[in-house]
Design a protein around this motif. Structure first.
Motif, mmCIF file in Angstrom:
data_model
loop_
_atom_site.group_PDB
_atom_site.id
_atom_site.type_symbol
_atom_site.label_atom_id
_atom_site.label_comp_id
_atom_site.label_asym_id
_atom_site.label_seq_id
_atom_site.Cartn_x
_atom_site.Cartn_y
_atom_site.Cartn_z
ATOM 1 N N HIS A 37 0.811 -1.215 0.000
ATOM 2 C CA HIS A 37 0.000 0.000 0.000
ATOM 3 C C HIS A 37 0.853 1.277 0.000
ATOM 4 O O HIS A 37 1.702 1.462 -0.851
ATOM 5 N N ASP A 38 0.646 2.145 0.988
ATOM 6 C CA ASP A 38 1.375 3.422 1.025
ATOM 7 C C ASP A 38 2.517 3.374 2.046
ATOM 8 O O ASP A 38 2.940 4.416 2.548
ATOM 9 N N ASN A 39 3.016 2.166 2.306
ATOM 10 C CA ASN A 39 4.137 2.060 3.230
ATOM 11 C C ASN A 39 5.466 2.236 2.508
ATOM 12 O O ASN A 39 5.568 2.013 1.303
ATOM 13 N N ALA A 51 12.703 1.307 -0.247
ATOM 14 C CA ALA A 51 11.643 0.665 -1.029
ATOM 15 C C ALA A 51 10.336 1.395 -0.765
ATOM 16 O O ALA A 51 10.099 1.872 0.345
ATOM 17 N N VAL A 52 9.487 1.482 -1.802
ATOM 18 C CA VAL A 52 8.201 2.168 -1.635
ATOM 19 C C VAL A 52 7.068 1.244 -2.066
ATOM 20 O O VAL A 52 7.227 0.420 -2.969
ATOM 21 N N GLY A 53 5.925 1.390 -1.416
ATOM 22 C CA GLY A 53 4.738 0.641 -1.791
ATOM 23 C C GLY A 53 4.213 1.115 -3.145
ATOM 24 O O GLY A 53 4.657 2.134 -3.685
ATOM 25 N N THR A 88 7.090 4.519 13.309
ATOM 26 C CA THR A 88 7.728 3.482 12.515
ATOM 27 C C THR A 88 7.669 2.129 13.220
ATOM 28 O O THR A 88 7.537 2.047 14.428
ATOM 29 N N THR A 89 7.762 1.058 12.405
ATOM 30 C CA THR A 89 7.955 -0.296 12.931
ATOM 31 C C THR A 89 9.349 -0.746 12.522
ATOM 32 O O THR A 89 9.705 -0.671 11.353
ATOM 33 N N THR A 90 10.117 -1.180 13.496
ATOM 34 C CA THR A 90 11.493 -1.594 13.229
ATOM 35 C C THR A 90 11.536 -3.062 12.817
ATOM 36 O O THR A 90 10.906 -3.905 13.452
ATOM 37 N N VAL A 91 12.252 -3.361 11.739
ATOM 38 C CA VAL A 91 12.346 -4.724 11.230
ATOM 39 C C VAL A 91 13.814 -5.069 10.984
ATOM 40 O O VAL A 91 14.536 -4.290 10.374
ATOM 41 N N SER A 131 4.261 4.605 7.138
ATOM 42 C CA SER A 131 3.294 5.064 6.150
ATOM 43 C C SER A 131 3.779 6.403 5.568
ATOM 44 O O SER A 131 4.298 7.246 6.303
ATOM 45 N N GLU A 132 3.610 6.597 4.249
ATOM 46 C CA GLU A 132 4.136 7.841 3.650
ATOM 47 C C GLU A 132 3.531 9.085 4.283
ATOM 48 O O GLU A 132 4.162 10.129 4.327
ATOM 49 N N LYS A 133 2.324 8.990 4.811
ATOM 50 C CA LYS A 133 1.699 10.179 5.411
ATOM 51 C C LYS A 133 2.490 10.686 6.620
ATOM 52 O O LYS A 133 2.297 11.817 7.067
ATOM 53 N N ASP A 134 3.360 9.834 7.191
ATOM 54 C CA ASP A 134 4.172 10.247 8.337
ATOM 55 C C ASP A 134 5.575 10.689 7.938
ATOM 56 O O ASP A 134 6.421 10.941 8.787
ATOM 57 N N ILE A 135 5.809 10.758 6.625
ATOM 58 C CA ILE A 135 7.068 11.347 6.127
ATOM 59 C C ILE A 135 6.800 12.829 5.908
ATOM 60 O O ILE A 135 5.837 13.210 5.252
#
Lengths: 93, 93, 93, 93, 93, 93, 93
Positions: free
Chosen positions: B6-8, B41-43, B70-73, B84-88
């Motif tokens: 999606h928009d992640n 990488a972008v959704g 953010t979620t750390t992976v 999510s891009e809305k938080d950039i």
């Protein structure tokens, strides 16, 4: 078998050990529990403006998801997670 | 590889040192951890009124983002952030 | 340079001293930190019903904004604030 | 009888013991109370854009649901749960 | 001067003493601080469905507003409140 | 008389004792207070897209409702509950 | 006079004593403060889809309202409550 409703997805957590290069590193620490899991079942999708929109993830996808967004279910001696697809962040390829 | 849904967006944190003039100053203090990261990488985007709207940020963009969104992976011995891009908030040029 | 996304705005805080008549009075007290800042960059706007609506504030505007609605970013030895335009309350003229 | 309104569903909790292979394992621990229940009555559905959308679950379905999303009701010496269908996650088949 | 954006309104608090019959009674107690203020500037309005809807309150209106919905701004040796018009409850006539 | 506005409903709580087979069992324990009540008045409905949608429950219906969603009102020596119909879960038949 | 904006309503609290049969019983206990009040002024209504929808309550109506949804205003030696009509639950007839 668990058949998820709507846009829900059933996940099974990976039991991965420390792996290197093109593997996944997971520390054994509880606070760093991995956010990886494998999709074992997907819902039929969600109705948006009267049209069924199927899910993006497929069975066997390895996915990264938001912690604390899952419901844990025990079934047939195994533990599964049920989550809404909107809380799945990325597919591990 | 992590393929965001999606928009992640998948980010990799900059490990920058103190730099001057047209660089980025980062203090080593934990509470002042930089909000800079590089898009890796972008959704594929988000459906708005049945139309796929692609994301604005592109791979290699340096971005400023909201802390705690953010979620750390961990993947392949590296640590990534999914957001999510809305938080950039902004692109660093 | 910081290039804000969407409806975000980059602000630079005023370092004003106590000024009288048609100036701005700022007490040095931390709890009364001024909510004034100067716009240094604006996003391209927000899509509303598929139409791009540009922002109202312009570069060099002095603005009053909601406290606790900003993200602080250090860049090029300076500190900036990033904020959504909806949290900017008024322009100081 | 309890006749649920709108998109509500009446559930009856399973009193299952530890079962193996194709059964359901339930620990007796209070904190691990099972999220399984059997549908005993369903509402007539929900009006979306002026059209009645019937529910997906049917009477006798075994379902997994979100904890803490139910209202407990005692009726005719039995205890039931009432829940909105949106908080039912999956059907156990 | 403070020029409010969108549907924001700039208020100046009344410094009223105890007044009787057709005046306003204000106790000096901090917890009973009056919710009266005079409008000193209004935003140009809010876009609803692409149409600019001007504000209802006008400069010099005495208004009652929701406590804790304001941002305090010091300007030109005076203290002002900025508030969204939706948090203004009534005009005092 | 209490005439509920919009989609509100006035309820009167049942004072039921322990009853068996096809009755309702209520323990006297405060924490297990029954969620049964009888509808004594209903609002005229809710406007959805400019059309008045009447309520589903009728006077004399016995209903199950969400705890903590009611406002208690004393009237004519009796105690009533006012609740929005959306918080009524089921009709007891 | 207080002239409420939009869908706000100005109320004046009843100072009722213990009354029997077709009156209203109010205990003097602070925690059981009555939720009755008389409407003294109503706003001009709310714009829904560009059309002004007038309020349902009228001046002199006795109403039941949600506690904690009001703003208290002192005016002309009297105390008033301002509330949005959506938080008025029922009319006492």
């Amino acid at each position: 078998m668990l058949k998820p409703l709507h846009d829900n997805v059933v996940l099974k957590k990976e039991k991965v050990e420390q792996v290197t290069k093109s593997g996944i590193i997971v520390t054994g620490d509880v606070q760093e529990e991995p956010d990886y899991a494998t999709v074992v079942a997907v819902g039929e999708g969600k109705y948006v403006d009267g049209k069924l929109v199927p899910l993006t993830v497929k069975v066997n996808d390895k996915v990264v998801y938001k912690k604390y967004s899952t419901t844990t279910v025990k079934f047939d001696e195994e533990e599964y997670l049920v989550i809404s697809e909107k809380d799945i962040l990325a597919i591990v390829e």
